[in-house]
Design a protein around this motif. Structure first.
Motif, PDB file in Angstrom:
ATOM      1  N   LYS A  57       0.826  -1.217   0.000  1.00 33.94           N
ATOM      2  CA  LYS A  57       0.000   0.000   0.000  1.00 33.94           C
ATOM      3  C   LYS A  57       0.858   1.265   0.000  1.00 33.94           C
ATOM      4  O   LYS A  57       0.486   2.307   0.542  1.00 33.94           O
ATOM      5  CB  LYS A  57      -0.956   0.062   1.216  1.00 33.94           C
ATOM      6  N   GLU A  58       2.048   1.160  -0.560  1.00 33.41           N
ATOM      7  CA  GLU A  58       2.854   2.357  -0.778  1.00 33.41           C
ATOM      8  C   GLU A  58       3.674   2.158  -2.040  1.00 33.41           C
ATOM      9  O   GLU A  58       3.855   1.032  -2.503  1.00 33.41           O
ATOM     10  CB  GLU A  58       3.736   2.677   0.434  1.00 33.41           C
ATOM     11  N   GLU A  59       4.141   3.273  -2.590  1.00 34.14           N
ATOM     12  CA  GLU A  59       4.831   3.197  -3.867  1.00 34.14           C
ATOM     13  C   GLU A  59       6.337   3.116  -3.650  1.00 34.14           C
ATOM     14  O   GLU A  59       6.943   4.023  -3.085  1.00 34.14           O
ATOM     15  CB  GLU A  59       4.480   4.426  -4.704  1.00 34.14           C
ATOM     16  N   LEU A  60       6.918   2.014  -4.089  1.00 33.12           N
ATOM     17  CA  LEU A  60       8.347   1.789  -3.885  1.00 33.12           C
ATOM     18  C   LEU A  60       9.056   1.632  -5.224  1.00 33.12           C
ATOM     19  O   LEU A  60       8.426   1.298  -6.227  1.00 33.12           O
ATOM     20  CB  LEU A  60       8.556   0.504  -3.075  1.00 33.12           C
ATOM     21  N   SER A  61      10.376   1.830  -5.219  1.00 34.06           N
ATOM     22  CA  SER A  61      11.166   1.493  -6.401  1.00 34.06           C
ATOM     23  C   SER A  61      11.481   0.006  -6.320  1.00 34.06           C
ATOM     24  O   SER A  61      11.292  -0.625  -5.273  1.00 34.06           O
ATOM     25  CB  SER A  61      12.450   2.314  -6.430  1.00 34.06           C
ATOM     26  N   GLY A  62      11.992  -0.554  -7.418  1.00 33.39           N
ATOM     27  CA  GLY A  62      12.320  -1.980  -7.449  1.00 33.39           C
ATOM     28  C   GLY A  62      13.297  -2.389  -6.352  1.00 33.39           C
ATOM     29  O   GLY A  62      13.025  -3.331  -5.593  1.00 33.39           O
ATOM     30  N   PRO A  63      14.443  -1.684  -6.239  1.00 33.50           N
ATOM     31  CA  PRO A  63      15.399  -2.064  -5.187  1.00 33.50           C
ATOM     32  C   PRO A  63      14.807  -1.956  -3.776  1.00 33.50           C
ATOM     33  O   PRO A  63      15.126  -2.771  -2.903  1.00 33.50           O
ATOM     34  CB  PRO A  63      16.545  -1.056  -5.366  1.00 33.50           C
ATOM     35  N   GLU A  64      13.937  -0.970  -3.563  1.00 33.21           N
ATOM     36  CA  GLU A  64      13.308  -0.831  -2.239  1.00 33.21           C
ATOM     37  C   GLU A  64      12.378  -2.005  -1.945  1.00 33.21           C
ATOM     38  O   GLU A  64      12.334  -2.527  -0.830  1.00 33.21           O
ATOM     39  CB  GLU A  64      12.507   0.486  -2.158  1.00 33.21           C
ATOM     40  N   TYR A  65      11.618  -2.410  -2.978  1.00 34.55           N
ATOM     41  CA  TYR A  65      10.710  -3.554  -2.821  1.00 34.55           C
ATOM     42  C   TYR A  65      11.522  -4.805  -2.494  1.00 34.55           C
ATOM     43  O   TYR A  65      11.206  -5.554  -1.565  1.00 34.55           O
ATOM     44  CB  TYR A  65       9.901  -3.755  -4.108  1.00 34.55           C
ATOM     45  N   ALA A  66      12.611  -5.008  -3.259  1.00 26.13           N
ATOM     46  CA  ALA A  66      13.459  -6.187  -3.036  1.00 26.13           C
ATOM     47  C   ALA A  66      14.082  -6.151  -1.637  1.00 26.13           C
ATOM     48  O   ALA A  66      14.136  -7.168  -0.948  1.00 26.13           O
ATOM     49  CB  ALA A  66      14.553  -6.252  -4.100  1.00 26.13           C
ATOM     50  N   ALA A  67      14.526  -4.950  -1.224  1.00 24.42           N
ATOM     51  CA  ALA A  67      15.219  -4.820   0.073  1.00 24.42           C
ATOM     52  C   ALA A  67      14.340  -5.272   1.234  1.00 24.42           C
ATOM     53  O   ALA A  67      14.831  -5.852   2.204  1.00 24.42           O
ATOM     54  CB  ALA A  67      15.666  -3.368   0.280  1.00 24.42           C
ATOM     55  N   ARG A  68      13.031  -5.030   1.120  1.00 24.62           N
ATOM     56  CA  ARG A  68      12.127  -5.449   2.205  1.00 24.62           C
ATOM     57  C   ARG A  68      12.186  -6.953   2.402  1.00 24.62           C
ATOM     58  O   ARG A  68      12.157  -7.448   3.526  1.00 24.62           O
ATOM     59  CB  ARG A  68      10.687  -5.050   1.875  1.00 24.62           C
ATOM     60  N   PHE A  69      12.246  -7.686   1.285  1.00 25.65           N
ATOM     61  CA  PHE A  69      12.271  -9.146   1.375  1.00 25.65           C
ATOM     62  C   PHE A  69      13.668  -9.656   1.712  1.00 25.65           C
ATOM     63  O   PHE A  69      13.818 -10.636   2.439  1.00 25.65           O
ATOM     64  CB  PHE A  69      11.738  -9.764   0.076  1.00 25.65           C
ATOM     65  N   ILE A  70      14.696  -8.987   1.192  1.00 23.27           N
ATOM     66  CA  ILE A  70      16.072  -9.389   1.514  1.00 23.27           C
ATOM     67  C   ILE A  70      16.283  -9.259   3.024  1.00 23.27           C
ATOM     68  O   ILE A  70      16.823 -10.163   3.670  1.00 23.27           O
ATOM     69  CB  ILE A  70      17.100  -8.536   0.729  1.00 23.27           C
ATOM     70  N   ASP A  71      15.812  -8.155   3.611  1.00 25.87           N
ATOM     71  CA  ASP A  71      15.927  -7.959   5.065  1.00 25.87           C
ATOM     72  C   ASP A  71      15.232  -9.086   5.827  1.00 25.87           C
ATOM     73  O   ASP A  71      15.759  -9.602   6.800  1.00 25.87           O
ATOM     74  CB  ASP A  71      15.304  -6.613   5.480  1.00 25.87           C
TER      75      ASP A  71
END
Lengths: 417, 117
Positions: A57-71
């Motif tokens: 429910k927020e607008e992220l860039s690709g690396p930001e989206y990936a970083a959430r899952f990598i974390d």
């Protein structure tokens, strides 16, 4: 030989979400095998925003989206092997992989999630005459050059194909000072999201020419120009409409192909339309214990849907590992009028939950209805202002309806005009 | 006046009709969420966009790190903003969320890193 409960092939958004879900469901030993140096998959080079609106429910860039899952992966005891190439999967779920550190790896898995993603259709798959001058590349390759490697692949650009990556790169190249002369699309409609036509082309006055293709490339060492032409209703170039356009770069955004070499080696059945495995509602293939999700299964327009699909696969794999194979009564999903494909291709009617069917239409429809029919009865009929091949749609079979079905039942999704 | 817009707030791409005079918006129809109404109003009064690009990094894993505007900036300032972004070099390590250019062009919007490097 190593032993893992679950081997996940691919550490992009699909692989990470599947592994995390399986962990959450109680699977102990999980390993993710990733070909690149880091987790994240193609999201690492997709620096534009627009990811996560559905899931976070927020607008992220690709690396930001990936970083959430990598974390999240890093916070668990899920093993990760990057720089690792999976060479083979056999019928007993024995995975063979190789990397510089471990050498040749043999991993026995109880279950496997296939999450290898897709690759771009290359120039060789198109019939464009001309020499092999430099400056002709897929849009994704250009995206890697600009966004990860930090250099510009050209100054005057023609883009063939109006898939999302092509549209995104039209804007990206323009922002970096290149002149994008035209985006040509063979079909009479764009394969990209409407919002990308608005914010990537219209915003920068980049023309989109539909029913137009590149018929020849010019230049010996470096690309010097291309000849474009309009096509007739049989997609054949019309000689009298040929036009020369000077450019040093031709980017191709002409489709994505699920990367299923491993899948085919196991002998898993492939859907001829999606080019991905044929699966049930938990994304299990016809090979017990092998699941598939994300772009290796069918090409998605939004990573949010990849994540949600991968969670289903992770849940299915966990159930298989912890409780063994389930009692199944499969009913195939059938494409009716206007529907090109449906994933999943079959539904286990013993599943106690609602089942969502994802599908794509074959052409543009306006003011149409999406109808779900079971055993000839209309279960739902949803009005749609617009349906386009570039936008994935879905329809839900309620658990209550599923419970009343038999092995002879039929499931059909169709478009009513 | 009446103008048809395609909303870019999310991938749904709703077709929105706005009735307005000058910068006064009378009605917004066709949107399916609040963001759509907001987008349509802004689009008439002062169109804005988010932009994403990269900034050079010294001593990082990659030669560049991705950045974005922390909030939309006026559409007319996009290319000026790109000039600012291309003039900057940062030293590694860069952290996701780190402010690379504060208050770019006096807009109150920051240019922030969107990955670690």
């Amino acid at each position: 030989m190593l032993n893992y409960d679950l081997v996940v092939v691919g550490g992009g958004p699909a692989g990470m979400a599947a592994a995390l879900k399986a962990k959450e469901c109680g699977v102990k030993d999980i390993v993710i095998l990733e070909r690149a140096e880091t987790l994240g998959g193609i999201l690492e080079q997709c620096i534009h925003s627009g990811f996560g609106l559905t899931y976070f429910k927020e607008e992220l860039s690709g690396p930001e989206y990936a970083a959430r899952f990598i974390d999240l992966v890093e916070k668990t005891d899920i093993a990760v092997k990057c720089d690792t190439m999976v060479l083979d999967i056999d019928e007993n779920n024995l995975v063979t992989a190789v990397n510089k550190k471990d050498g040749l790896l043999k991993i026995q898995a109880k279950a496997i999630v296939l999450a290898m993603g897709c690759r771009e259709r290359p120039r060789g798959a198109l019939e464009i005459s001309g020499t092999r001058a430099s400056g002709i590349m897929t849009a994704g390759t250009a995206q890697k050059y600009v966004n990860l490697d930090g250099y510009m692949p050209g100054k005057k650009v023609v883009i063939l194909g109006s898939g999302d990556i092509g549209l995104i790169m039209a804007r990206r190249m323009t922002l970096e000072g290149a002149e994008v002369k035209v985006v040509c699309e063979l079909m009479p409609f764009s394969g990209g999201l409407t919002r990308n036509i608005v914010q990537c082309l219209n915003d920068y006055n980049i023309p989109l020419r539909l029913s137009t293709t590149v018929v020849e490339t010019h230049g010996k060492d470096r690309l010097e120009g291309v000849t474009i032409a309009q096509v007739d209703e049989h997609l054949q170039p019309i000689e009298s409409t040929k036009e020369y356009i000077e450019c040093d770069t031709l980017m191709l955004s002409v489709g994505l192909i699920p990367e299923n070499e491993l899948t085919k080696n196991v002998g898993i059945a492939i859907d001829r339309v999606t080019n991905g495995a044929s699966v049930d509602e938990m994304r299990q293939t016809d090979h017990p214990g092998v699941f598939a999700c994300g772009n290796v299964l069918h090409v998605h327009d939004l990573v949010d849907f990849v994540t949600m699909e991968a969670q289903l696969a992770g849940e299915g794999a966990a159930d298989y590992i912890l409780n063994g194979a389930k009692e199944t009564v499969y009913v195939p999903t059938t494409t009716g009028n206007g529907v090109r494909y449906i994933v999943p291709q079959r539904v286990n009617i013993k599943n106690p939950n609602d089942v969502k069917l994802y599908f794509r239409v074959g052409r543009i429809f306006k003011n149409a209805k999406v109808v779900l029919e079971i055993d000839g009865n209309v279960i739902s009929s949803k009005k749609k202002i617009k349906l386009a091949p570039g936008e994935m749609e879905d329809v839900v079979i309620p658990a209550s309806v599923l419970a009343g079905m038999t092995e002879n039942s039929t499931i059909t999704v169709r478009v009513e005009e | 006046m009446k103008r048809d817009l395609i909303c870019v707030a999310c991938p749904r791409g709703c077709m929105i009709t706005v009735e307005y005079e000058g910068t006064e918006v009378y009605s917004v129809t066709g949107n399916t969420c609040k963001r759509g109404e907001e987008y349509a109003r802004t689009e008439i009064v002062n169109p804005t966009r988010n932009i994403a690009s990269t900034v050079k990094v010294n001593g990082g894993v990659h030669p560049v790190v991705p950045v974005k505007t922390s909030a939309p900036i006026p559409k007319t300032m996009i290319f000026d903003c790109m000039r600012e972004i291309n003039a900057v070099t940062v030293d590694a390590p860069v952290k996701l969320g780190q402010v690379i250019i504060p208050d770019v062009l006096g807009t109150g919007v920051n240019i922030v890193a969107t990955n670690n490097d």
